[in-house]
Design a protein around this motif. Sequence first.
Motif, PDB file in Angstrom:
ATOM      1  N   GLY A  90       0.780  -1.231   0.000  1.00 17.44           N
ATOM      2  CA  GLY A  90       0.000   0.000   0.000  1.00 17.44           C
ATOM      3  C   GLY A  90       0.810   1.279   0.000  1.00 17.44           C
ATOM      4  N   VAL A  91       2.139   1.174   0.053  1.00 17.16           N
ATOM      5  CA  VAL A  91       3.022   2.348   0.058  1.00 17.16           C
ATOM      6  C   VAL A  91       3.558   2.565  -1.352  1.00 17.16           C
ATOM      7  CG1 VAL A  91       5.157   3.331   0.988  1.00 17.16           C
ATOM      8  CG2 VAL A  91       3.663   1.955   2.465  1.00 17.16           C
ATOM      9  N   LYS A  92       3.479   3.815  -1.839  1.00 18.42           N
ATOM     10  CA  LYS A  92       3.983   4.139  -3.180  1.00 18.42           C
ATOM     11  C   LYS A  92       5.507   4.192  -3.158  1.00 18.42           C
ATOM     12  CE  LYS A  92      -0.042   6.970  -4.216  1.00 18.42           C
ATOM     13  NZ  LYS A  92      -0.515   8.336  -4.493  1.00 18.42           N
ATOM     14  N   TYR A  93       6.128   3.356  -3.979  1.00 18.32           N
ATOM     15  CA  TYR A  93       7.585   3.335  -4.095  1.00 18.32           C
ATOM     16  C   TYR A  93       8.065   4.089  -5.332  1.00 18.32           C
ATOM     17  CZ  TYR A  93       8.635   0.067  -0.304  1.00 18.32           C
ATOM     18  OH  TYR A  93       8.815  -0.513   0.928  1.00 18.32           O
ATOM     19  N   ALA A  94       7.259   4.153  -6.361  1.00 16.60           N
ATOM     20  CA  ALA A  94       7.613   4.874  -7.590  1.00 16.60           C
ATOM     21  C   ALA A  94       6.313   5.380  -8.195  1.00 16.60           C
ATOM     22  CB  ALA A  94       8.334   3.947  -8.565  1.00 16.60           C
ATOM     23  N   ARG A  95       6.388   6.517  -8.913  1.00 21.38           N
ATOM     24  CA  ARG A  95       5.174   7.085  -9.495  1.00 21.38           C
ATOM     25  C   ARG A  95       5.491   7.929 -10.717  1.00 21.38           C
ATOM     26  NH1 ARG A  95       3.441  10.466  -4.360  1.00 21.38           N
ATOM     27  NH2 ARG A  95       4.685   8.927  -3.362  1.00 21.38           N
ATOM     28  N   CYS A  96       4.478   8.095 -11.551  1.00 13.95           N
ATOM     29  CA  CYS A  96       4.584   8.996 -12.688  1.00 13.95           C
ATOM     30  C   CYS A  96       3.204   9.591 -12.953  1.00 13.95           C
ATOM     31  CB  CYS A  96       5.141   8.298 -13.928  1.00 13.95           C
ATOM     32  SG  CYS A  96       4.035   7.061 -14.612  1.00 13.95           S
ATOM     33  N   LEU A  97       3.177  10.779 -13.550  1.00 10.65           N
ATOM     34  CA  LEU A  97       1.923  11.476 -13.824  1.00 10.65           C
ATOM     35  C   LEU A  97       1.550  11.398 -15.291  1.00 10.65           C
ATOM     36  CD1 LEU A  97       2.143  14.799 -11.769  1.00 10.65           C
ATOM     37  CD2 LEU A  97       0.754  12.794 -11.288  1.00 10.65           C
ATOM     38  N   GLY A  98       0.268  11.321 -15.549  1.00 12.81           N
ATOM     39  CA  GLY A  98      -0.266  11.395 -16.900  1.00 12.81           C
ATOM     40  C   GLY A  98      -1.256  12.544 -16.968  1.00 12.81           C
ATOM     41  N   ARG A  99      -1.114  13.381 -17.952  1.00 15.33           N
ATOM     42  CA  ARG A  99      -1.987  14.551 -18.097  1.00 15.33           C
ATOM     43  C   ARG A  99      -3.043  14.303 -19.168  1.00 15.33           C
ATOM     44  NH1 ARG A  99      -0.092  17.420 -14.116  1.00 15.33           N
ATOM     45  NH2 ARG A  99       2.126  17.812 -14.003  1.00 15.33           N
ATOM     46  N   SER A 100      -4.065  15.130 -19.158  1.00 16.65           N
ATOM     47  CA  SER A 100      -5.197  15.010 -20.080  1.00 16.65           C
ATOM     48  C   SER A 100      -4.752  14.932 -21.527  1.00 16.65           C
ATOM     49  CB  SER A 100      -6.123  16.217 -19.886  1.00 16.65           C
ATOM     50  OG  SER A 100      -7.234  16.122 -20.735  1.00 16.65           O
ATOM     51  N   SER A 101      -5.348  14.033 -22.278  1.00 20.33           N
ATOM     52  CA  SER A 101      -5.132  13.845 -23.719  1.00 20.33           C
ATOM     53  C   SER A 101      -3.729  13.377 -24.072  1.00 20.33           C
ATOM     54  CB  SER A 101      -5.428  15.139 -24.483  1.00 20.33           C
ATOM     55  OG  SER A 101      -6.746  15.545 -24.261  1.00 20.33           O
ATOM     56  N   ARG A 102      -3.034  12.759 -23.131  1.00 22.56           N
ATOM     57  CA  ARG A 102      -1.672  12.312 -23.411  1.00 22.56           C
ATOM     58  C   ARG A 102      -1.518  10.833 -23.097  1.00 22.56           C
ATOM     59  NH1 ARG A 102       1.805  17.376 -21.087  1.00 22.56           N
ATOM     60  NH2 ARG A 102       0.950  18.882 -22.544  1.00 22.56           N
ATOM     61  N   GLU A 103      -0.556  10.238 -23.809  1.00 21.97           N
ATOM     62  CA  GLU A 103      -0.199   8.849 -23.564  1.00 21.97           C
ATOM     63  C   GLU A 103       1.270   8.825 -23.201  1.00 21.97           C
ATOM     64  OE1 GLU A 103       0.217   4.849 -26.193  1.00 21.97           O
ATOM     65  OE2 GLU A 103      -1.706   5.901 -26.287  1.00 21.97           O
ATOM     66  N   ARG A 104       1.598   8.064 -22.182  1.00 25.37           N
ATOM     67  CA  ARG A 104       2.974   8.007 -21.714  1.00 25.37           C
ATOM     68  C   ARG A 104       3.397   6.546 -21.586  1.00 25.37           C
ATOM     69  NH1 ARG A 104       5.229  10.937 -16.223  1.00 25.37           N
ATOM     70  NH2 ARG A 104       7.375  10.292 -16.532  1.00 25.37           N
ATOM     71  N   LEU A 105       4.513   6.208 -22.224  1.00 25.22           N
ATOM     72  CA  LEU A 105       5.088   4.873 -22.095  1.00 25.22           C
ATOM     73  C   LEU A 105       6.124   4.917 -20.979  1.00 25.22           C
ATOM     74  CD1 LEU A 105       5.542   3.954 -25.838  1.00 25.22           C
ATOM     75  CD2 LEU A 105       3.739   3.200 -24.294  1.00 25.22           C
ATOM     76  N   VAL A 106       5.969   4.048 -20.014  1.00 24.72           N
ATOM     77  CA  VAL A 106       6.919   3.959 -18.907  1.00 24.72           C
ATOM     78  C   VAL A 106       7.576   2.585 -19.045  1.00 24.72           C
ATOM     79  CG1 VAL A 106       7.218   4.043 -16.409  1.00 24.72           C
ATOM     80  CG2 VAL A 106       5.424   5.412 -17.504  1.00 24.72           C
ATOM     81  N   ALA A 107       8.791   2.589 -19.581  1.00 24.34           N
ATOM     82  CA  ALA A 107       9.461   1.337 -19.927  1.00 24.34           C
ATOM     83  C   ALA A 107       9.951   0.570 -18.701  1.00 24.34           C
ATOM     84  CB  ALA A 107      10.632   1.615 -20.863  1.00 24.34           C
ATOM     85  N   ASP A 108      10.255   1.271 -17.606  1.00 27.16           N
ATOM     86  CA  ASP A 108      10.813   0.581 -16.448  1.00 27.16           C
ATOM     87  C   ASP A 108      10.576   1.394 -15.182  1.00 27.16           C
ATOM     88  OD1 ASP A 108      12.156  -1.253 -14.891  1.00 27.16           O
ATOM     89  OD2 ASP A 108      14.152  -0.601 -15.502  1.00 27.16           O
ATOM     90  N   MET A 109       9.488   1.103 -14.483  1.00 26.25           N
ATOM     91  CA  MET A 109       9.235   1.713 -13.181  1.00 26.25           C
ATOM     92  C   MET A 109       9.674   0.686 -12.146  1.00 26.25           C
ATOM     93  SD  MET A 109       5.663   3.057 -11.475  1.00 26.25           S
ATOM     94  CE  MET A 109       5.372   4.305 -12.704  1.00 26.25           C
ATOM     95  N   ALA A 110      10.515   1.107 -11.192  1.00 27.19           N
ATOM     96  CA  ALA A 110      11.099   0.146 -10.259  1.00 27.19           C
ATOM     97  C   ALA A 110      10.920   0.577  -8.810  1.00 27.19           C
ATOM     98  CB  ALA A 110      12.586  -0.031 -10.561  1.00 27.19           C
ATOM     99  N   ALA A 111      10.780  -0.410  -7.941  1.00 24.31           N
ATOM    100  CA  ALA A 111      10.706  -0.196  -6.497  1.00 24.31           C
ATOM    101  C   ALA A 111      11.851  -0.961  -5.849  1.00 24.31           C
ATOM    102  CB  ALA A 111       9.372  -0.690  -5.955  1.00 24.31           C
ATOM    103  N   ASN A 112      12.620  -0.282  -5.011  1.00 21.56           N
ATOM    104  CA  ASN A 112      13.727  -0.913  -4.303  1.00 21.56           C
ATOM    105  C   ASN A 112      13.156  -1.662  -3.091  1.00 21.56           C
ATOM    106  OD1 ASN A 112      15.923  -1.604  -2.726  1.00 21.56           O
ATOM    107  ND2 ASN A 112      16.972   0.337  -3.027  1.00 21.56           N
TER     108      ASN A 112
END
Length: 131
Positions: A90-112
């Motif tokens: 339940g604890v966020k280790y990594a994050r990224c934002l997406g804004r309206s009308s956009r697509e974002r590819l996140v190739a490698d989100m990692a948590a230690n």
Amino acid sequence: MALTAFTSRLGLGQGRIRPQRATPASGEYLFVLGDEEPGRRFELAPGDFAEVTQAVDVTGVDLVRTALRLRVPPGAPAGLAWEASLVVDGVKYARCLGRSSRERLVADMAANVSKLSGVHTVGVRLELVSS
């Protein structure tokens, strides 16, 4: 189970589905948080979220990783964004934002998770946040 914006069409445009607009090269099913069908709208407030989790033994593991595509529909209210995060217990280790009308590819989100051992709940969360 009460139907919500994230559970009202499970199997059709939400949840574990084969995407309606594209077949992934791997042929695997994908988990859709929100709705795959364009134009479907719901009343959501900051802090509303959906997530998919699983129990994972992280003993001896340094990183837990995910790759994702975050597609935000047009018309999201000003001042709000979708946040995709990698969560452990339940604890966020990594994050990224997406804004309206956009697509974002996140190739490698990692948590230690190198300091953890045993079974923990690992997941991906999609949350509406103030930007």
